[in-house]
Enzyme design. Structure first.
Site, PDB file in Angstrom:
ATOM      1  N   GLU A 305       0.746  -1.202   0.010  1.00 37.82           N
ATOM      2  CA  GLU A 305      -0.007  -0.008   0.017  1.00 37.82           C
ATOM      3  C   GLU A 305       0.830   1.184  -0.068  1.00 37.82           C
ATOM      4  O   GLU A 305       0.502   2.084   0.856  1.00 37.82           O
ATOM      5  CB  GLU A 305      -1.014   0.028   1.444  1.00 37.82           C
ATOM      6  N   ASP A 379      -8.194  -8.724   4.856  1.00 33.75           N
ATOM      7  CA  ASP A 379      -8.031  -7.653   5.644  1.00 33.75           C
ATOM      8  C   ASP A 379      -8.978  -7.339   6.671  1.00 33.75           C
ATOM      9  O   ASP A 379      -9.612  -6.262   6.640  1.00 33.75           O
ATOM     10  CB  ASP A 379      -7.778  -6.289   4.837  1.00 33.75           C
ATOM     11  N   GLU A 407     -12.195  -1.444  12.051  1.00 37.55           N
ATOM     12  CA  GLU A 407     -12.084  -0.715  10.619  1.00 37.55           C
ATOM     13  C   GLU A 407     -13.381  -1.128   9.972  1.00 37.55           C
ATOM     14  O   GLU A 407     -14.056  -0.229   9.274  1.00 37.55           O
ATOM     15  CB  GLU A 407     -10.631  -0.996   9.857  1.00 37.55           C
TER      16      GLU A 407
END
Lengths: 714, 714
Positions: A305, A379, A407
């Site tokens: 990323e 993830d 998240e």
């Protein structure tokens, strides 16, 4: 005088009325609920002998003072003797400090205690808390206090605990400007500007809380790292934190930006095999240890990323990790190298890439490197399979990375007991050495005899007055610590203990709240991502539904890449006919997951493309089952809110209301998920909603256009 | 039983030991320090009659509950009757709700109470708290509680208070992403993401604190405004805040970005005289009032530091303000238009520009516009003269803008009692209508018969657990409210009350801490900007010294523009021979300030260029005097730290230590200011440091290169 004594007996009601913002976490040390309970513990707590002198002993002394003040509402003065001829009823001392008579009584059991472990033993009318180290003694003291907080009996106590995992860390994704990536409880509690000169009480309370659940390390900066943290300006500040944490047994770790040699000192390269780069890291390590003699080591996110890494120089992850490992080795430091490596240019199914990259490197890492692997291969989704690297790296220690911050799970305003998810992962069987080769056994080192073991939790802590946004986020922090200490811990017990210590010992409250908590995880999965759906949240901030997210340059960051819905079917074929991610798991699993008929429904669309009108084991078509699960999720959220509403008056009004308010948000958002996902997928299925599933409140257009500014946590 | 009763008498020590993070501000309601004190107040507090029903009455009832629980440590149950035949000893009721017998007793005095005022009167063994409005009653209740918190006598009470100023506002420079411009206590307490669904207890406690000091409005967003706050998404959120604040008498105001019509709805212009623009604002006002029926109005920063404004269309500030004023007029709204307008392209001395622009517009504003003027003509410097607009706008209401946050005063870690500075400004004489025409009289409207009066404080509040970073920042918030209620309030009394309510009534503590506080302002001016120096801080973040700041595109943002030091002299000539900023003040002042001999030394370099070896009234040369004042400042800071150290054990350890820690920072930073400024200016003066002034710790190079990353508050 009469009046005063009377009103003293009414002391419960003020506790309920009193403001309680939750800052004290599970260390509330709530007042004893009646005179009988108070009297039972009084004799013990008024007669404590604490032997030994160290900063950690000072911490123990203070904690006893705080707890006793709390239990008795300041109506008794903690009197803690350090005289070993004392007739104390509670004795707290390292084995080497105990009078010989006690040592003889304990005998062989003393040898079972390891470095960080402790023994609590009721013997001849006294309670002994003992250990081989200062930190073990601190853990033992907290364990005794927990026993009292949960109103356990003292007579007959016999607890011997050794942590099953060595590295028990919080990972803070905190930036130097105090924003927190994926932080939903305000901003970073680290006030770098005031450091090193001001050590805030909150740092101390943070350390207390962590020590109380056995956490022994903290990586204090974001894995998307700023190299500045490795400069003297910040090392001085980090050293001040390390000094504050040291008596609590908590080591500081820092995130290392892979190209720091270039950013800080203008080296022409960060190639890990370049001698100048290696020399730079060695010098940097020397410098860091001059500030922090017990610095824990580095945590590194590389080649992921946008973060730089060994790929930039055609080197392996092992090359990268080993260069940093060599630098900290002389000082006893370690490197935690994250396996979260993937790239949009690699044509492979994203979830396969970490395994493909790391598996061939097994055994190629230095002995002070541990590879940190997320629980699942994608993830931190609401539900994922365990990561295929677990069990696949017998010669390289692996540690777990759980996400305590939520998240993808509604962020801070949803009540979801993460321990339920973690238990599912920890108890998953890798079959690496046959049946019973659970992830838990990989982590505790028993399966492959790892020399390093670890578990990291991405912290959910911020500046919110209750630390975690949702009060129940504290439960996730607590449970993480407990599972890091022992991944076999019982989640029901963890939840119950947390409720008692945090809110009340009232059994009506505890039973109901525990019931809500233990049902919360499945509820959330149902209203967000039933049947193995994944990565269908909104772009970038990941708050709320976004099954329509598509395009934008990186397919592997879109929803359509993962669900692949069309008029006929939905799901990602990961069998041999598809991406064959399935091939990364043990043969035992290939049989089960290779066939949609035998794949558990929770993972159906994770592995298979299934037609909308396929009949499932429940008797429903796929479409009907999906719709009904979304509906069940919403009903589950409503049930949680209703059950909670029955508890008003059983705990303090402030926290009761706060949780109520968040549950209302959760119900609204569960409906938002259900309505928008069913409208979106309904376009493809072309089928009506089955009976019992409520009609969406708005049309799809509304949900597609719903946009919120400044969603936190980016 | 014996044990319990005994330990009850020891109840002071637990209070000192207890964690106290300062969250409760001056509403600590600390336990009565002994039985005698408790008994004195007990009869009254156990016999309260509260008449009337409104959300504000509910607030009063709750506040009484909280305070009584605090005073008696939960050992008495608040019993508040709503029965008007009750024999209560404290009666709280609006005049119209009082039994006629009481009304007759109060007679004429009732007519002296205005809309927001209150009367507390001891009469026939009872205490009556009364008012004409719900909010007046709330203010009266807080006044009575303050009297008890500061251990005042109840018999004989006779207090009639009416606020002298109508608009008493906090201005929050809070951004929608929760950063706070010039905020040094963490981040914004407004969690826009959770609004409107979650009303945090902190919002309620914010409203309680404000109401307790008479603040009746809050502009919740940054003057460097984001137009998004005017969209339905945010109006819904602001409305939820307004609902929460309403019972506390606090109205919501929003900052309006001048080009919002262009940004939100793509209008081709924001020209205030364009009918489309005028229609847009009218429609926007209608929309806002549909969300918030009692919306207070707009606060506008235009044509300043990059903000758009009427200048872009060659219109006047009055044109701009009037367009917005016309829009909110039908709903009773107002516009607060800031006079902080300046431009680097205008060749005039920056401090003259606001006067030059606004003075000719006197009388040209609508009657629902009030012009908001900073205390001084530059920008919240440690010491400035009062702004020349005060006294110069007889036909346009002016309101004061004080900065409660300490942008130029060491930010959050310095203890400086801002009330001392504010008193100096408020008592300054404008001579607008002859001697005695103080700024205070301009503000309260008595000098020019303003129909609107106001005072705004730029808030120092953030997510820090104690709200304000430094505990003493709470004193500045408190004092601001008190001075907004009555600009003639005595600062010594304000400080003393605050100390008692916040920490302790122990006279040793109160006297010492008050002494430190009242000396803190002059101390800070000495170590930062003695003798009229100004704007010599570091660039951009304004933390620490930066007398060397020069260049960079905007002269009026540099230090050298203001101090103009060279080998011969230092200072800005603002007499007729220079910029003639002096010409904006009354003739009486021109005489005093026109001559360096008669200019008070505090403003010497503000008005004059003075040679380094000029002898001053003190007998010292300018250089020696400057050096000695810097030294005095450092010694003052050390004295503060030493005096504070003597108070250990007199208040709770947590807050004692926090303040100690910040005082150590203050001493270090005072030395930093002294050393770097004297080294820098010493280059020009070429003279040695006089006796008694310590040698700098480092050389100038060190200070020039000192750089800190991520200084907060930008």
């Amino acid at each position: 005088m009469y009046k005063i004594v009377i009103s003293f007996f009414l002391f419960i009601s003020p506790v309920l009325l009193k403001a309680n913002d939750g800052y004290k976490l599970w260390l509330q040390y709530l007042p004893f609920e009646n005179i009988a309970v108070a009297d039972y513990y009084r004799d013990y707590l008024e007669n404590i002998t604490l032997l030994g002198n160290s900063p950690t002993h000072e911490v123990i002394r203070k904690e006893l003072g705080i707890s006793i003040t709390g239990f008795f509402e300041g109506r008794t003065t903690p009197n803690i003797s350090s005289d070993n001829t004392n007739s104390g009823l509670i004795w707290i001392a390292k084995a080497e400090d105990l009078p010989e008579s006690f040592r003889n009584l304990l005998g062989e059991r003393l040898n079972e205690i390891n470095d960080e472990g402790y023994l609590i033993k009721y013997i001849q009318g006294k309670i002994l808390v003992t250990s081989n180290s200062d930190f073990g003694l601190l853990y033992g003291t907290f364990a005794l206090l927990k026993n009292i907080q949960t109103r356990g009996k003292l007579e007959g106590l016999d607890i011997l605990e050794n942590p099953k995992i060595k590295l028990r860390l919080l990972n803070h994704w905190d930036n130097l400007n105090r924003t927190v990536e994926r932080g939903y409880a305000g901003f970073s509690i680290w006030n770098w500007h005031r450091l090193p000169h001001h050590i805030d009480q909150q740092y101390i309370d943070y350390a207390r809380a962590n020590a109380s659940i056995g956490i022994n390390g903290a990586s204090v900066t974001n894995v998307n790292a700023n190299a500045l943290v490795l400069t003297p300006e910040y090392l001085e500040k980090a050293a001040a934190l390390a000094d504050a944490f040291r008596p609590y047994g908590i080591k500081i770790y820092l995130t290392a930006r892979f190209n720091a040699p270039m950013m800080l000192d203008n080296l022409p390269t960060a190639d890990p095999l370049d001698p100048r780069v290696q020399a730079w890291w060695k010098k940097k390590a020397e410098e860091i240890y001059s500030y922090i003699p017990d610095f824990g080591g580095f945590l590194v996110k590389a080649d992921s990323e946008g973060q730089p890494g060994p790929h930039n120089y055609s080197r392996t992850q092992a090359d990268g990790a080993n260069t940093l490992a060599d630098a900290v080795k002389p000082y006893g430091g370690i490197v935690m190298w994250r396996a979260f490596v993937y790239n949009e240019k690699t044509p492979t199914d994203r979830i396969k890439q970490a395994y493909d990259e790391f598996k061939p490197l097994d055994g190629k890492f230095r002995d002070n490197v541990i590879v940190q692997v997320k629980n699942g291969p994608l993830d931190f989704q609401p539900r994922e399979l365990f990561h295929p690297l677990f069990g696949a790296m017998p010669n390289t220690p692996l540690m777990m990375e759980f996400q305590v911050t939520k998240e993808y799970l509604g962020q801070e305003s949803h009540w979801v007991n993460l321990a339920s998810m973690w238990e599912e992962i920890l108890q998953s069987d890798t079959y690496a050495k046959g049946k019973g080769s659970t992830v838990s056994k990989v982590l505790d080192g028993s399966l492959h005899q790892y020399n390093l073991t670890g578990m990291a939790g991405v912290s959910n802590i911020g500046t919110d007055r209750n630390w975690t946004g949702h009060h129940t986020g504290q439960a996730d922090w607590y449970a993480f610590g407990k599972l890091a200490w022992n991944p076999e811990s019982n989640v029901g017990e963890i939840t119950e203990d947390w409720l008692k210590m945090t809110f009340s010992n009232d059994p009506d409250f505890v039973n109901s709240a525990k019931n809500i908590s233990l049902k919360s995880y499945e509820t959330l999965v149902n209203y967000m991502t039933p049947l193995g759906l994944h990565h269908i949240m909104a772009r970038s901030h990941h708050w709320g539904p976004g099954p329509w997210v598509t395009g934008g340059g990186r397919d592997d960051w879109t929803a359509t890449y993962y669900h692949r819905a069309d008029k006929n079917a939905i799901g990602f074929d990961r069998t041999e006919n598809g991406s064959n991610a399935l091939g990364q798991y043990a043969p035992e699993w290939k049989k089960v997951w290779g066939d949609p008929e035998t794949t558990p429904l929770e993972f159906l669309l994770w592995f298979h493309r299934v037609s909308w009108n396929q009949k499932l084991s429940t008797g429903n078509t796929l479409w009907d089952e999906m719709a009904m699960r979304y509906q069940q999720g919403v009903e589950g959220a409503r049930w949680m809110a209703n059950e909670w509403a029955k508890l008003e008056g059983k705990i303090d009004q402030e926290r009761y209301s706060h949780i109520s308010s968040f549950l209302n948000i959760q119900v609204k958002e569960a409906e938002w998920w259900r309505d928008s996902c069913l409208l979106y997928f309904g376009q493809f299925s072309g089928r009506p909603l089955p009976k019992g599933v409520e009609k969406p409140k708005h049309d799809l257009e509304y949900y597609l256009n719903f946009k919120r500014n400044f969603v936190p946590g980016i």
